[in-house]
Design a protein around this motif. Structure first.
Motif, mmCIF file in Angstrom:
data_model
loop_
_atom_site.group_PDB
_atom_site.id
_atom_site.type_symbol
_atom_site.label_atom_id
_atom_site.label_comp_id
_atom_site.label_asym_id
_atom_site.label_seq_id
_atom_site.Cartn_x
_atom_site.Cartn_y
_atom_site.Cartn_z
ATOM 1 N N TYR A 578 0.842 -1.183 0.000
ATOM 2 C CA TYR A 578 0.000 0.000 0.000
ATOM 3 C C TYR A 578 0.887 1.245 0.000
ATOM 4 C CZ TYR A 578 -4.578 -2.138 0.563
ATOM 5 O OH TYR A 578 -5.735 -2.824 0.338
ATOM 6 N N LEU A 579 0.372 2.318 -0.611
ATOM 7 C CA LEU A 579 1.121 3.571 -0.687
ATOM 8 C C LEU A 579 0.268 4.703 -0.140
ATOM 9 C CD1 LEU A 579 2.647 3.162 -4.260
ATOM 10 C CD2 LEU A 579 3.805 2.820 -2.082
ATOM 11 N N SER A 580 0.898 5.561 0.640
ATOM 12 C CA SER A 580 0.189 6.671 1.268
ATOM 13 C C SER A 580 0.944 7.962 1.009
ATOM 14 C CB SER A 580 0.075 6.420 2.781
ATOM 15 O OG SER A 580 -0.462 7.553 3.440
ATOM 16 N N ILE A 581 0.214 9.035 0.699
ATOM 17 C CA ILE A 581 0.828 10.346 0.517
ATOM 18 C C ILE A 581 0.644 11.117 1.820
ATOM 19 C CG2 ILE A 581 -1.279 11.256 -0.601
ATOM 20 C CD1 ILE A 581 0.590 13.096 -2.224
ATOM 21 N N ASP A 582 1.761 11.477 2.440
ATOM 22 C CA ASP A 582 1.762 12.098 3.765
ATOM 23 C C ASP A 582 1.785 13.621 3.630
ATOM 24 O OD1 ASP A 582 1.750 12.217 6.479
ATOM 25 O OD2 ASP A 582 3.851 11.699 6.753
ATOM 26 N N PHE A 599 -1.448 6.066 -5.451
ATOM 27 C CA PHE A 599 -1.635 5.977 -4.015
ATOM 28 C C PHE A 599 -2.967 5.322 -3.659
ATOM 29 C CE2 PHE A 599 1.610 9.294 -4.117
ATOM 30 C CZ PHE A 599 2.465 8.805 -3.137
ATOM 31 N N HIS A 600 -2.986 4.669 -2.485
ATOM 32 C CA HIS A 600 -4.205 4.110 -1.918
ATOM 33 C C HIS A 600 -4.789 5.049 -0.860
ATOM 34 C CE1 HIS A 600 -1.711 0.693 -3.262
ATOM 35 N NE2 HIS A 600 -2.844 0.085 -3.543
ATOM 36 N N THR A 601 -3.908 5.816 -0.201
ATOM 37 C CA THR A 601 -4.302 6.585 0.983
ATOM 38 C C THR A 601 -3.697 7.977 0.926
ATOM 39 O OG1 THR A 601 -4.281 4.538 2.288
ATOM 40 C CG2 THR A 601 -4.253 6.606 3.508
ATOM 41 N N ILE A 602 -4.434 8.973 1.430
ATOM 42 C CA ILE A 602 -3.842 10.283 1.652
ATOM 43 C C ILE A 602 -3.986 10.637 3.129
ATOM 44 C CG2 ILE A 602 -4.326 11.081 -0.698
ATOM 45 C CD1 ILE A 602 -6.523 12.827 0.418
ATOM 46 N N LYS A 603 -2.910 11.192 3.687
ATOM 47 C CA LYS A 603 -2.918 11.631 5.076
ATOM 48 C C LYS A 603 -3.003 13.155 5.074
ATOM 49 C CE LYS A 603 -0.774 9.339 8.211
ATOM 50 N NZ LYS A 603 0.240 8.731 9.104
ATOM 51 N N ILE A 604 -4.119 13.658 5.542
ATOM 52 C CA ILE A 604 -4.351 15.100 5.544
ATOM 53 C C ILE A 604 -3.452 15.726 6.609
ATOM 54 C CG2 ILE A 604 -6.069 16.914 5.854
ATOM 55 C CD1 ILE A 604 -8.175 14.852 4.996
ATOM 56 N N GLN A 627 -13.954 14.906 0.009
ATOM 57 C CA GLN A 627 -14.843 14.654 -1.121
ATOM 58 C C GLN A 627 -14.055 14.181 -2.338
ATOM 59 O OE1 GLN A 627 -17.253 17.996 -2.243
ATOM 60 N NE2 GLN A 627 -18.009 17.032 -4.095
ATOM 61 N N LEU A 628 -12.961 14.881 -2.634
ATOM 62 C CA LEU A 628 -12.167 14.501 -3.802
ATOM 63 C C LEU A 628 -11.562 13.110 -3.603
ATOM 64 C CD1 LEU A 628 -11.052 15.390 -6.558
ATOM 65 C CD2 LEU A 628 -9.039 16.231 -5.349
ATOM 66 N N SER A 629 -11.106 12.822 -2.390
ATOM 67 C CA SER A 629 -10.525 11.511 -2.103
ATOM 68 C C SER A 629 -11.554 10.406 -2.301
ATOM 69 C CB SER A 629 -9.988 11.477 -0.671
ATOM 70 O OG SER A 629 -8.988 12.444 -0.493
ATOM 71 N N ASN A 630 -12.781 10.647 -1.836
ATOM 72 C CA ASN A 630 -13.837 9.647 -2.017
ATOM 73 C C ASN A 630 -14.101 9.389 -3.495
ATOM 74 O OD1 ASN A 630 -14.218 9.254 0.723
ATOM 75 N ND2 ASN A 630 -15.808 10.814 0.892
ATOM 76 N N GLU A 631 -14.113 10.464 -4.294
ATOM 77 C CA GLU A 631 -14.370 10.308 -5.725
ATOM 78 C C GLU A 631 -13.254 9.530 -6.410
ATOM 79 O OE1 GLU A 631 -15.011 14.182 -7.305
ATOM 80 O OE2 GLU A 631 -16.945 14.452 -6.296
ATOM 81 N N MET A 632 -12.050 9.588 -5.841
ATOM 82 C CA MET A 632 -10.918 8.880 -6.428
ATOM 83 C C MET A 632 -10.652 7.543 -5.727
ATOM 84 S SD MET A 632 -8.331 12.080 -7.086
ATOM 85 C CE MET A 632 -7.302 11.163 -8.221
ATOM 86 N N ASN A 633 -11.615 7.128 -4.873
ATOM 87 C CA ASN A 633 -11.520 5.847 -4.148
ATOM 88 C C ASN A 633 -10.252 5.753 -3.304
ATOM 89 O OD1 ASN A 633 -13.957 4.771 -5.192
ATOM 90 N ND2 ASN A 633 -12.912 4.307 -7.122
ATOM 91 N N LEU A 634 -9.905 6.850 -2.640
ATOM 92 C CA LEU A 634 -8.743 6.873 -1.759
ATOM 93 C C LEU A 634 -9.204 6.905 -0.306
ATOM 94 C CD1 LEU A 634 -6.558 9.521 -3.621
ATOM 95 C CD2 LEU A 634 -6.294 7.051 -3.691
ATOM 96 N N THR A 635 -8.450 6.247 0.563
ATOM 97 C CA THR A 635 -8.724 6.303 1.994
ATOM 98 C C THR A 635 -8.103 7.568 2.568
ATOM 99 O OG1 THR A 635 -8.724 3.897 2.161
ATOM 100 C CG2 THR A 635 -8.372 5.133 4.193
ATOM 101 N N THR A 636 -8.852 8.283 3.432
ATOM 102 C CA THR A 636 -8.313 9.493 4.056
ATOM 103 C C THR A 636 -7.979 9.217 5.516
ATOM 104 O OG1 THR A 636 -10.594 10.192 4.455
ATOM 105 C CG2 THR A 636 -9.458 11.157 2.573
ATOM 106 N N GLY A 654 -16.693 12.734 7.451
ATOM 107 C CA GLY A 654 -16.547 11.462 6.744
ATOM 108 C C GLY A 654 -15.132 10.992 6.540
ATOM 109 N N VAL A 655 -14.176 11.498 7.362
ATOM 110 C CA VAL A 655 -12.813 10.992 7.240
ATOM 111 C C VAL A 655 -12.809 9.514 7.642
ATOM 112 C CG1 VAL A 655 -12.001 11.475 9.578
ATOM 113 C CG2 VAL A 655 -10.407 11.620 7.684
ATOM 114 N N HIS A 656 -11.974 8.729 6.981
ATOM 115 C CA HIS A 656 -12.009 7.278 7.209
ATOM 116 C C HIS A 656 -11.251 6.850 8.471
ATOM 117 C CE1 HIS A 656 -12.472 7.561 2.694
ATOM 118 N NE2 HIS A 656 -13.596 7.028 3.089
ATOM 119 N N GLU A 657 -10.029 7.397 8.644
ATOM 120 C CA GLU A 657 -9.194 6.946 9.747
ATOM 121 C C GLU A 657 -8.524 8.146 10.411
ATOM 122 O OE1 GLU A 657 -6.535 3.948 8.258
ATOM 123 O OE2 GLU A 657 -8.148 2.795 7.336
#
Length: 691
Positions: A578-582, A599-604, A627-636, A654-657
């Motif tokens: 898995y890849l995450s953008i920090d 990426f699979h995940t973005i860390k705000i 919203q943009l992350s959800n549209e791109m099927n990314l976990t936030t 609606g943040v995931h984690e």
């Protein structure tokens, strides 16, 4: 038609089609007079059938069909063609009449040809045409064809809806006539590239039939017929809404939500541009950092709302007194930066007096007066100075500002070399870090990442720590940059990877399930393909699954060397990790390149979380990112959660984690094991519980 039958028979034996010559009998039957060599080979016929009728040679069903066809020739005096598909192959037979001197049909020549391959080609072409028709007619994307001069030749229904005009209306129009004036040169260039045989992608603004501007994502492909490029295919998608959303988020991510001034990231970009301009115009540049003294005490005393009002008023005063060509930004909670070009020394002196005057009169908030002081640091980018990096210039101004604070606050200091203890500190850290690696003094602490709402542990972020025997704890923000510049980062990274893999393997042996280990990766580790090989080797050694590992890369790291980093990231994703953008939202080009990154995940970034409870703009940015992350099927993942109010808002948006000190600080592996692994693995982590 009359012909010499003997000559015809000679000719017939030389061709690859089956030939039969039939005479028309008085009783209305048809008699075999000649069969060529090909008919004997294909149908196993022999000369024994000569003189016999059709009824004598073939079965009743076939005789009925053939007699009917031969009678049609006699009654119409015209050629009859029929196809036989009753066998494993397809035959096409052509019956041609031969007339006597009175114009009566006396003979019929039958030529039978195997058209199986031709028929298969016809069917394949028909099916291909049907598939193309379906793809063309029902595709949601606008699809069109242009000739070599750019004129429309076809346009599918989706394209007609997109442009608001039918193909009939566009027959005499070029694609260039639809685009905005400023984009015409680019479109011409892109069409020529496609006509030269390449595929191109680009974005363009068009005007539809109502004059509405739309942003289209265009792909051009060469249209090849008989090995010759005869035009260009176009595939278009309306990305107007998406583009505007991305531009809005990118604008907001480069702006301080409280003051609407450029933030730290944007000021770095502006400083780079200003340095380039100053060098080309041969003038000087001053970078000024202003930090409000004791603002935290003021903020705690009067509350965040009034504190925010003070910050906004400081920003307004700065903007009001400074010329428009100066750049002014908020680069910290109570810290501002000014980039000011100047030519004469007195200009800089006047500017600095103006900066100090911002704090000369009281600030009145709700009838209450506040007297503020500020420490000011200045560094100069003078004429003829060899180019230095933006980071160094910024640090010089900040070192001068801290020198002002050490002088008693409310002071102004210019940077000089005596302040440059940083280089000595770096040398010390490099030597001590080498020793620490040899003596295994580095540690890895772990901070849980939880599912928002349920508080179940989803993963752990691994964070490297260094306890020095005389310095105490040395933060990664200080020693990781040293490791990167000296090349020690590869040793540090290898240590962290091994430690994390071994720890996760141990936890799994202890009963942990469905847990992922998140590991920070340096830009140096992403250059080249050594990291994917190392990850693959470690996965096999510790018997871990790729999806149990997540690698975190900061956004600014990606933008330092985009192409090389993307190549390595693609290799890692292909490997299955898995890849995450920090620190998402703080990079130079966050939204414009996100769709190109695997990426699979973005860390705000925590900076967008800190003010979310009491600042509407921060919450708007957060909502847009989610919203943009959800549209791109990314976990936030929201990092830096420090209060119950922040956590509540994050769940509402609606943040995931989530992760942060509100749940627990990073702790050693043994403390994780003592609390988490010894309990019920299905039990969610309780709020306010600290490891």
């Amino acid at each position: 038609m009359n012909m010499n039958l003997m000559n015809y028979k000679t000719f017939a034996n030389t061709i690859n089609d089956a030939v039969f010559v039939m005479s028309v009998m008085e009783n209305g039957k048809f008699r075999y007079e000649f069969i060529n060599q090909e008919s004997k080979r294909r149908f196993s016929f022999s000369d024994d059938m000569l003189g016999k009728t059709i009824d004598d040679v073939v079965d009743e069903t076939a005789a009925l069909y053939l007699n009917s066809a031969y009678h049609d020739v006699c009654s119409t005096s015209e050629t009859v063609v029929f196809t036989d598909t009753s066998k494993d192959f397809v035959d096409e037979t052509k019956l041609s009449p031969v007339f006597d001197e009175q114009g009566k049909v006396r003979m019929i020549i039958a030529i039978t040809r195997d058209i199986t391959e031709l028929e298969e080609q016809r069917q394949a072409l028909s099916q291909s045409n049907q598939r193309y028709h379906s793809l063309f007619e029902y595709n949601k994307a606008g699809i069109f064809e242009l000739d070599r001069f750019g004129y429309f030749t076809t346009l599918n229904p989706a394209g007609e809806r997109l442009l608001g005009r039918s193909i009939a209306e566009l027959k005499d129009e070029t694609f260039q006539s639809m685009v905005s004036t400023e984009d015409v040169p680019m479109v011409r260039q892109m069409l020529q590239v496609a006509l030269d045989g390449s595929t191109v992608d680009y974005k363009v603004t068009v005007l539809d039939a109502k004059g509405v501007r739309k942003i289209l994502d265009i792909t051009h492909l060469p249209m090849i017929v008989d090995h010759e490029i005869v035009g260009v295919y176009g595939i278009s998608k309306d990305i107007t809404t998406e583009q505007k959303q991305m531009e809005t988020i990118e604008y907001l991510s480069n702006r301080d939500p409280l003051t609407a001034l450029p933030n730290r990231s944007d000021m770095k970009n502006r400083l780079m541009q200003c340095c380039t301009k100053a060098k080309s115009m041969n003038h000087s540049l001053a970078v000024i950092v202003i930090d409000v003294d004791d603002f935290k005490l003021i903020n705690d005393a009067i509350g965040h709302d009034k504190g925010d009002t003070l910050i906004r008023e400081i920003a307004r005063r700065l903007v009001r007194i400074l010329p428009q060509e100066f750049e002014t930004g908020r680069v910290g909670g109570d810290e501002f930066m000014i980039i000011a070009p100047w030519e004469q020394e007195e200009e800089l002196a006047i500017l600095l007096e103006k900066c100090k005057s911002v704090f000369s009169s009281p600030y009145v908030i709700d009838g209450q007066s506040f007297y503020l002081n500020a420490s000011i640091g200045v560094t100069e980018y003078a004429k003829g100075v060899v180019a230095v990096c933006v980071e160094d210039i910024t640090k010089q101004a900040e070192m001068a500002m801290y020198a002002s604070k050490r002088s008693g606050k409310g002071q102004l200091s210019f940077y000089d070399e005596s302040m440059n203890d940083l280089s000595r500190r770096k040398l010390f850290l490099e030597q001590e870090l080498r020793r620490a690696l040899q003596n295994h003094e580095l540690q890895v602490h772990y901070q849980p990442i939880l599912e928002a709402g349920t508080n179940r542990v989803k993963s752990f972020e691994a964070l490297v720590r260094w306890y020095h025997k005389s310095e105490g704890w040395i933060g990664p923000d200080e020693f990781i940059p040293v490791a990167e510049t000296t090349g020690l980062i590869h040793q540090v990274g290898s240590f962290v990877l091994n430690e994390c893999f071994a720890t996760l393997a141990s936890w799994k042996d202890g009963g942990a399930e469905a847990i992922r280990m998140s590991i920070n990766i340096s830009v140096k580790q992403l250059q080249g393909n050594a990291l994917p090989h190392l990850i693959k080797d470690r996965l096999a050694y510790y018997r871990l699954l790729p999806q149990e590992i997540e690698l975190e890369v900061t956004e600014s790291v990606i933008m330092e060397n985009f192409e090389k980093v993307c190549f390595t990231l693609d290799l890692l994703r292909d490997l299955g990790v898995y890849l995450s953008i920090d620190d998402f939202g703080t990079g130079y080009s966050s939204m414009s390149t996100l769709n190109r990154l695997p990426f699979h995940t973005i860390k705000i970034d925590r900076s967008f979380i800190a003010d979310v409870f009491y600042d509407k703009k921060s919450r708007a940015i957060l909502r847009s990112m989610i919203q943009l992350s959800n549209e791109m099927n990314l976990t936030t993942i929201a990092e830096g959660v420090e209060s119950e109010e922040q956590y509540r808002i994050l769940k509402e948006e609606g943040v995931h984690e989530v992760q942060g000190y509100y749940f627990t600080k990073p702790v050693p592996a043994n403390e994780i094991e003592a609390v988490w692994l010894t309990g019920n693995l299905s039990e969610p982590l309780r709020l306010h519980h600290r490891f």
